[in-house]
Write a protein that holds these residues in place. Sequence first.
Motif, mmCIF file in Angstrom:
data_model
loop_
_atom_site.group_PDB
_atom_site.id
_atom_site.type_symbol
_atom_site.label_atom_id
_atom_site.label_comp_id
_atom_site.label_asym_id
_atom_site.label_seq_id
_atom_site.Cartn_x
_atom_site.Cartn_y
_atom_site.Cartn_z
ATOM 1 N N THR A 293 0.825 -1.218 0.000
ATOM 2 C CA THR A 293 0.000 0.000 0.000
ATOM 3 C C THR A 293 0.856 1.262 0.000
ATOM 4 O O THR A 293 0.469 2.275 -0.589
ATOM 5 C CB THR A 293 -0.956 0.030 1.218
ATOM 6 N N ALA A 294 2.027 1.201 0.638
ATOM 7 C CA ALA A 294 2.916 2.365 0.666
ATOM 8 C C ALA A 294 3.448 2.694 -0.720
ATOM 9 O O ALA A 294 3.709 3.860 -1.039
ATOM 10 C CB ALA A 294 4.084 2.121 1.624
ATOM 11 N N ILE A 295 3.594 1.684 -1.556
ATOM 12 C CA ILE A 295 4.090 1.893 -2.913
ATOM 13 C C ILE A 295 2.967 2.285 -3.868
ATOM 14 O O ILE A 295 3.093 3.226 -4.659
ATOM 15 C CB ILE A 295 4.795 0.624 -3.439
ATOM 16 N N LEU A 296 1.846 1.583 -3.795
ATOM 17 C CA LEU A 296 0.770 1.786 -4.768
ATOM 18 C C LEU A 296 -0.119 2.987 -4.468
ATOM 19 O O LEU A 296 -0.590 3.663 -5.390
ATOM 20 C CB LEU A 296 -0.088 0.521 -4.866
ATOM 21 N N CYS A 297 -0.376 3.267 -3.203
ATOM 22 C CA CYS A 297 -1.290 4.356 -2.855
ATOM 23 C C CYS A 297 -0.842 5.716 -3.408
ATOM 24 O O CYS A 297 -1.656 6.439 -4.000
ATOM 25 C CB CYS A 297 -1.480 4.431 -1.344
ATOM 26 N N PRO A 298 0.440 6.102 -3.255
ATOM 27 C CA PRO A 298 0.856 7.389 -3.838
ATOM 28 C C PRO A 298 0.668 7.446 -5.352
ATOM 29 O O PRO A 298 0.359 8.505 -5.904
ATOM 30 C CB PRO A 298 2.346 7.473 -3.472
ATOM 31 N N ILE A 299 0.862 6.314 -6.022
ATOM 32 C CA ILE A 299 0.696 6.278 -7.477
ATOM 33 C C ILE A 299 -0.767 6.518 -7.846
ATOM 34 O O ILE A 299 -1.084 7.294 -8.757
ATOM 35 C CB ILE A 299 1.180 4.926 -8.045
#
Length: 322
Positions: A293-299
Motif C-alpha cells: 500500500t505504501a508503494i501503490l497508494c501514492p501512485i
Amino acid sequence: MKIKATLEKIPGGMMLVPLLLGATLNTLFPGTPTFFGSFTGALWGGALPILAVFFFCMGTTLSFRATPYILKKGGALFLTKVGVAALVGIIAAKLIGDGMVLGGLSVLAIVAAMNDTNGGMYMALMGQFGKAEDAGAYSIMSLESGPFLSMVTLGLAGLAGFPWQTMVGAILPLVLGMILGNLDKDCQEFFGKAAPVMIPFFAFGLGAGLDFGKVATAGLSGILLGLGVIVITGTALFLVDKLTGGNGIAGLSAATTAGNAAGVPAAVAAANPAYAQVAGSATIMVAASVIVTAILCPIVVAWYASRLKKKEQFKLQANKAS
C-alpha cells in the motif's frame, strides 16, 4: 540537473522515490544506521519526529473556522475505515473461522491490515495533493492506531485499555500549530511553507522501516491483501469523501496499512491465546500489506490528482471560450 522537476513528473515522486530509496537501503544494508549512527542513524529512523513537526507546520495553515469540517471529514473517514474492516472481517470469519486459508491468510491479518491507516503516508499525500483541512482530519483518524479497535472488531472488547494520552499526543502538535497560526499570520506564513519541504525526509524515514524481503516471504497472499486494502477500503473511503464535500483525494490517501499495524497480531494473540496459532503468519501478511500500500497508494492518488487537474483546466478553457 533537473532533479526536482524529474521527481515531480513521477506520480507521487516527491514521496515515492525517497520512500523506495529508504526501503531499498534497509533491505540491502539493514545495518547502515547502526554503522554510521549520529545524524545518519537518526534520519534513518526519524519518521515520527519529522511527522510531529509536519503536523505542527500543517496546523498553522488551518483556521479555527475549519474545525467543524475537520471533525466531519475525520469522523466520516474513521468510521468508514473501521466499518469496512469489521464487515470484511465478519465475512471472512464465516469463510475461514479462526484458521488460515492457503497462503497463510487469516481473519486476524485481514482486520489488522484494513483497520489502521498509515498516518504519515496520509499526511504526506495531503501535503502534496490535498487540502490542509483534509490533512487535519487525521487528528480524528489517529484513533484507529493500535490493537484496540482490531480487538473490538474481533469481538475482544474490554481486553485492552484505551490509551487516551497517546490519542491526545497525536493531535497536540496540530492543535498547537492551529493556535499559533490563528494568533499570528506571520507565523502561519513562516511555518506553513516548511511543511512541503519535510515530505521527502519523512518519506525516506518511512521507507527505511520497510523490508522488501517481507513481501517475498508473504508471497501472493500478502500482495493480494495489500491490493484488497487499496481496492476495498479505497472505494468506500473515496465515496464517503465525495459525500462529505471532498474531491476523493483524502479518501484514496487513507487506503493504506499503517506500519504499526504489523504489531497488532502479536498484541491480539497476547490478549487471546486463540489467535496465537495465526499471529506469526498474520504479522508477515500485514507487513507485506504495509509495503504494497505504501508503494501503490501514492501512485493511485497522484494519478487521480492529475486527472482532477486536467478536468479543471478543461473547464477553465471551456469557460474562456464561451
